[in-house]
Design an enzyme around this catalytic site. Structure first.
Site, PDB file in Angstrom:
ATOM      1  NE  ARG A  48      74.013  57.193  17.882  1.00 32.17           N
ATOM      2  CZ  ARG A  48      75.181  57.560  17.379  1.00 32.17           C
ATOM      3  NH1 ARG A  48      76.018  58.279  18.094  1.00 32.17           N
ATOM      4  NH2 ARG A  48      75.510  57.220  16.153  1.00 32.17           N
ATOM      5  CE1 TYR A  98      68.489  59.085  17.333  1.00 33.88           C
ATOM      6  CE2 TYR A  98      66.532  59.136  15.971  1.00 33.88           C
ATOM      7  CZ  TYR A  98      67.815  58.693  16.209  1.00 33.88           C
ATOM      8  OH  TYR A  98      68.420  57.838  15.303  1.00 33.88           O
ATOM      9  CE  LYS A 154      73.396  52.894  18.510  1.00 38.34           C
ATOM     10  NZ  LYS A 154      74.202  52.043  17.644  1.00 38.34           N
ATOM     11  CG  HIS A 188      78.100  50.077  16.877  1.00 36.95           C
ATOM     12  ND1 HIS A 188      78.467  51.139  16.086  1.00 36.95           N
ATOM     13  CD2 HIS A 188      76.765  49.983  16.745  1.00 36.95           C
ATOM     14  CE1 HIS A 188      77.395  51.661  15.508  1.00 36.95           C
ATOM     15  NE2 HIS A 188      76.350  50.980  15.901  1.00 36.95           N
ATOM     16  CB  SER A 198      75.598  55.309  13.388  1.00 41.63           C
ATOM     17  OG  SER A 198      75.725  54.815  14.709  1.00 41.63           O
ATOM     18  CB  ALA A 199      74.139  55.875   8.840  1.00 42.33           C
ATOM     19  CB  CYS A 200      78.835  52.739   7.890  1.00 45.45           C
ATOM     20  SG  CYS A 200      79.306  54.458   8.125  1.00 45.45           S
ATOM     21  CG  ASP A 248      72.981  49.017  16.479  1.00 49.30           C
ATOM     22  OD1 ASP A 248      72.606  49.629  17.481  1.00 49.30           O
ATOM     23  OD2 ASP A 248      73.815  49.493  15.682  1.00 49.30           O
ATOM     24  NE  ARG A 257      68.494  55.509  12.795  1.00 48.44           N
ATOM     25  CZ  ARG A 257      69.639  54.879  12.992  1.00 48.44           C
ATOM     26  NH1 ARG A 257      69.661  53.579  13.148  1.00 48.44           N
ATOM     27  NH2 ARG A 257      70.782  55.538  13.013  1.00 48.44           N
TER      28      ARG A 257
HETATM   29  N1  LIG Z   1      76.601  52.118  -1.605  1.00 51.07           N
HETATM   30  C1  LIG Z   1      76.215  51.310  -0.620  1.00 51.07           C
HETATM   31  N2  LIG Z   1      75.391  51.790   0.375  1.00 51.07           N
HETATM   32  C2  LIG Z   1      75.036  50.931   1.384  1.00 51.07           C
HETATM   33  C3  LIG Z   1      75.477  49.585   1.409  1.00 51.07           C
HETATM   34  N3  LIG Z   1      74.955  48.995   2.533  1.00 51.07           N
HETATM   35  C4  LIG Z   1      74.210  49.958   3.166  1.00 51.07           C
HETATM   36  N4  LIG Z   1      74.258  51.119   2.461  1.00 51.07           N
HETATM   37  C5  LIG Z   1      73.549  52.377   2.802  1.00 51.07           C
HETATM   38  O1  LIG Z   1      74.050  52.864   4.037  1.00 51.07           O
HETATM   39  C6  LIG Z   1      72.961  53.462   4.785  1.00 51.07           C
HETATM   40  C7  LIG Z   1      72.861  52.900   6.183  1.00 51.07           C
HETATM   41  O2  LIG Z   1      72.817  51.520   6.096  1.00 51.07           O
HETATM   42  P1  LIG Z   1      72.426  50.689   7.408  1.00 51.07           P
HETATM   43  O3  LIG Z   1      72.619  49.261   7.072  1.00 51.07           O
HETATM   44  O4  LIG Z   1      71.095  51.123   7.943  1.00 51.07           O
HETATM   45  O5  LIG Z   1      73.556  51.178   8.455  1.00 51.07           O
HETATM   46  P2  LIG Z   1      73.684  50.897  10.039  1.00 51.07           P
HETATM   47  O6  LIG Z   1      73.194  52.126  10.744  1.00 51.07           O
HETATM   48  O7  LIG Z   1      75.151  50.671  10.228  1.00 51.07           O
HETATM   49  O8  LIG Z   1      72.844  49.709  10.369  1.00 51.07           O
HETATM   50  C8  LIG Z   1      71.674  53.209   3.987  1.00 51.07           C
HETATM   51  O9  LIG Z   1      71.393  54.401   3.261  1.00 51.07           O
HETATM   52  C9  LIG Z   1      72.055  52.102   3.032  1.00 51.07           C
HETATM   53  O10 LIG Z   1      71.337  52.211   1.807  1.00 51.07           O
HETATM   54  C10 LIG Z   1      76.329  49.119   0.335  1.00 51.07           C
HETATM   55  O11 LIG Z   1      76.762  47.953   0.284  1.00 51.07           O
HETATM   56  N5  LIG Z   1      76.669  50.014  -0.634  1.00 51.07           N
HETATM   57  C1  LIG Z   2      70.706  53.275  16.512  1.00 48.21           C
HETATM   58  C2  LIG Z   2      71.610  54.145  16.193  1.00 48.21           C
HETATM   59  O1  LIG Z   2      72.737  53.869  15.439  1.00 48.21           O
HETATM   60  P1  LIG Z   2      72.969  52.792  14.294  1.00 48.21           P
HETATM   61  O2  LIG Z   2      72.905  53.589  13.026  1.00 48.21           O
HETATM   62  O3  LIG Z   2      74.317  52.242  14.584  1.00 48.21           O
HETATM   63  O4  LIG Z   2      71.878  51.751  14.311  1.00 48.21           O
HETATM   64  C3  LIG Z   2      71.533  55.525  16.651  1.00 48.21           C
HETATM   65  O5  LIG Z   2      72.398  56.261  16.163  1.00 48.21           O
HETATM   66  O6  LIG Z   2      70.672  55.870  17.459  1.00 48.21           O
HETATM   67 MN   LIG Z   3      71.694  50.170  12.328  1.00 46.34          MN
END
Ligand SMILES: Nc1nc2c(ncn2[C@@H]2O[C@H](COP(=O)(O)OP(=O)(O)O)[C@@H](O)[C@H]2O)c(=O)[nH]1
Ligand SMILES: C=C(OP(=O)(O)O)C(=O)O
Ligand SMILES: [Mn+2]
Length: 625
Positions: free
Chosen positions: A90, A235, A244, A264, A286-288, A311, A403
């Site tokens: 994004r 993307y 989003k 979110h 995102s990614a957390c 999400d 992804r």
């Molecule tokens: N250390 C750690 N990393 C995590 C945990 N949960 C998710 N991650 C990492 O965080 C990244 C993104 O996780 P994801 O669930 O796809 O995040 P989203 O984008 O919020 O859905 C990935 O690399 C996971 O391996 C956790 O409990 N501990």
């Molecule tokens: C889908 C997205 O975010 P998320 O990591 O919250 O799923 C995105 O950033 O396009």
């Molecule tokens: Mn996600």
């Protein structure tokens, strides 16, 4: 093209489709005809959602080199795509909220006068689909049978986007038919016009490229008109406009006006060994960790997690005063790296069933995909950049924001309630982010207003999900910073109002979690993933009045003994370190929160200043300190 209003006049516009326009909905027909007149595509194709169409689209994508068909024995009916390296995430600095009044956009969004933006973008759209097919994707976010279905029509010149939308949203002719049924019944179903182009016209005889896009990118929401215009990116969050752009940015404006919440958040169903069921929503940037938590496989015996979404959550206060959530999406669009049979077995089982699209991961020689963290590291592969890759390569095999895009219906732990248009009543909301210091593993808010303060001041290290520097701590309120479709101060006030106008006892309890705290060697203090079920257990027991907590200046933190660490290879000291609240570290947060709140001037609800004063006092810092 006047997407400003959904005028009902009949339209004379040329219908370029080689198939008769299947709709009588003048607004949609006008949207299509006027867009075609502007963008000048070679042909117009109405997306039906049929299996034959999927075959036709995916075959065409394989032919242009956008898709590589994966080995059907390993991933049936699944495809691999690699984006242009300039189009991998994004683009927050190219994302605009073009409200009529700049004040409604607020200090956390980019703004341009809507008429100015339209003139600028009409210039970009003029002829931009030459040589291409203009696809018309009727879709609905949430249930088709919902009381007020939330329709959309995405026009796009990217077959990759069409295929991805078919996975991520309920799309096709059956949606259009429902619109017409509602029209015939005298209703005026709401639909969002969403226009997308990759911004790369083809001159006669010019061959297409695998990933058409444009260096000039605009991702624009027009909130009062409930319209979306996107140009230049192919993307994910920039191009799959139901996600989003609609389900968060436009929907958050609808929610403000209509009194609900578009957030979110993941939605999960948690069942205790005693059969107690709780529904939990969680907002992480995102990614957390949303997708991982949404599909958690608990490590503690007898606990069960089922998922409703990873999400986005739309939440409305029901007759019973509770907050009922639905997941408006129809697929998962998850971060690939770090996902494996240990960290997220449910995601792996879902994608192993096939029917999925993988973007910017690595391609193996036996026609499968691979990414960092996945089992069975291949001796060699082709990286997302199309280069030879081996485990010794300097370069990553997959982009950090690569992804998988996979149908939610394939998930073995999809809760039965996913199919209920009413959704599920949320018992707890978790806010969380990626902080290597300061924030303890979990703590409970004092009440809804304090919980809103925690959400409004949520902080997290930036990730690869958005273009820019990674690892920088920033405020990411309710994990919605890039997705709030209006003035964030008004958004905080909307949360406060939900609390004021409803019975606090019926609203979800609010907690704050942090899986990412690190020790002095940089290792994670907490094992995370499946072990996070222990935190969910404490959350449930807090709601049932069965778990102890110690009151700290920031909220209620588990006592070491109240957290079930049975079987965890962690010393008591390590658990205490994960739960520690260090007054000095939190005192250092105060000026950051002060500066963050000052951004909003008098748009910030006064009660949040009061919460900050309360935190300051509890940290024994004189006010103004
Ligand atoms: N250390 C750690 N990393 C995590 C945990 N949960 C998710 N991650 C990492 O965080 C990244 C993104 O996780 P994801 O669930 O796809 O995040 P989203 O984008 O919020 O859905 C990935 O690399 C996971 O391996 C956790 O409990 N501990
Ligand atoms: C889908 C997205 O975010 P998320 O990591 O919250 O799923 C995105 O950033 O396009
Ligand atoms: Mn996600």
């Amino acid at each position: 093209m006047t997407a400003d209003t959904h005028t009902r006049d009949s339209v004379e516009g040329a219908n370029l489709s080689d198939r008769p326009s299947p709709t009588t909905h003048p607004g949609i027909a006008e949207f299509v005809a006027e867009t075609a007149a502007l963008t000048k595509p070679e042909r117009v194709q109405w997306v039906t959602g049929s299996p034959e169409e999927w075959t036709e689209l995916t075959d065409a994508l394989v032919a242009t080199g956008t898709f590589t068909r994966l080995n059907p024995a390993l991933k049936p009916n699944s495809f691999y795509a690699a984006s242009d390296p300039i189009d991998v995430a994004r683009v927050e600095d190219r994302t605009y909220i073009c409200s009529v009044d700049e004040k409604d956009c607020g200090p956390t969004n980019n703004w341009m006068d809507p008429q100015e933006m339209k003139t600028l973008m009409r210039g970009l759209y003029d002829g931009c689909m030459r040589g291409r097919t203009m696809y018309v994707v009727p879709f609905v976010m949430g249930h088709l049978e919902a009381e007020k279905p939330m329709f959309g029509v995405e026009i796009t010149d990217s077959a990759y986007v069409v295929v991805s939308m078919l996975v991520m949203a309920r799309s096709g002719t059956h949606v259009l038919k429902r619109i017409e049924e509602l029209e015939a019944a005298g209703e005026s179903p709401q639909w969002v016009p969403a226009l997308h182009s990759v911004g790369m016209p083809l001159e006669p005889g010019q061959a297409d490229v695998a990933w058409p896009c444009n260096e000039t990118k605009y991702i624009v929401q027009f909130p009062e008109e409930r319209a979306i215009w996107s140009f230049g990116s192919g993307y994910g969050g920039n191009a799959l406009l139901g996600k989003k752009c609609y389900a968060l940015r436009i929907a958050s404006v609808m929610a403000r006006d209509e009194g609900w919440l578009a957030e979110h958040m993941l939605i999960l169903k948690l069942t205790s060994p005693q059969g107690v069921v709780k529904f939990i929503a969680a907002a992480f940037p995102s990614a957390c960790g949303k997708t991982n938590l949404a599909m958690l496989r608990p490590t503690i015996p007898g606990w069960k997690v089922e998922t409703l979404g990873d999400d986005i959550a739309w939440m409305r206060v029901g007759e019973d005063g509770r907050l009922w959530a639905v997941n408006p999406e129809y697929g998962f669009f998850g971060v690939a790296p770090g996902t494996n049979q240990k960290t997220n077995p449910n995601a792996m089982d879902t994608i192993d069933k096939g029917n999925s699209v993988f973007t910017n991961v690595a391609l193996t020689e036996d026609g499968d995909i691979w990414w960092e963290g996945l089992e069975n590291t291949p001796a060699k592969a082709t990286s997302w950049k199309g280069e030879p890759w081996t485990p010794d390569s300097e370069e990553l095999s997959s982009h950090p924001n690569s992804r998988y895009c996979t149908p939610i219906k394939q998930c073995d732990i999809l809760a039965a309630e996913y199919d209920d248009p009413r959704g599920v009543p949320i018992d707890a909301i978790l806010f969380g982010g990626r902080r290597r210091t300061t924030v303890p593993l979990v703590f409970e808010a004092r009440d809804w207003t304090h919980g809103t303060f925690l959400g409004a001041t949520l902080s997290s290290e930036t990730t690869a999900a958005a273009v820019g520097q990674v690892g920088v701590v920033r405020r990411d309120p309710m994990a919605m910073l890039p997705f709030i479709g209006y003035n964030a101060g008004h958004y905080f006030n909307h949360w406060i109002t939900v609390g004021k106008e409803n019975d606090a006892a019926k609203l979800p309890k609010i907690f704050y979690v942090n899986w990412f705290r690190r020790d002095e060697d940089g290792g994670f203090l907490w094992p995370g993933f499946g072990e996070n079920s222990r935190v969910l257990k404490w959350v449930v027991e807090r709601m049932e009045g069965q778990a102890d907590a110690v009151e700290t200046p920031i909220g209620y933190v588990p006592t070491v003994d109240s957290l079930d660490v049975e079987g965890l290879d962690m010393t008591r000291d390590a658990v205490e370190a994960a739960l520690a609240v260090d007054a000095e570290e939190w005192q250092a947060e105060l000026p950051q929160i002060q500066e963050w709140f000052e951004k909003f001037g008098d748009d910030l609800p006064a009660v949040l200043w009061t919460e900050l004063d309360g935190l300051r006092a509890r940290l024994d810092v004189p006010s103004g300190g």
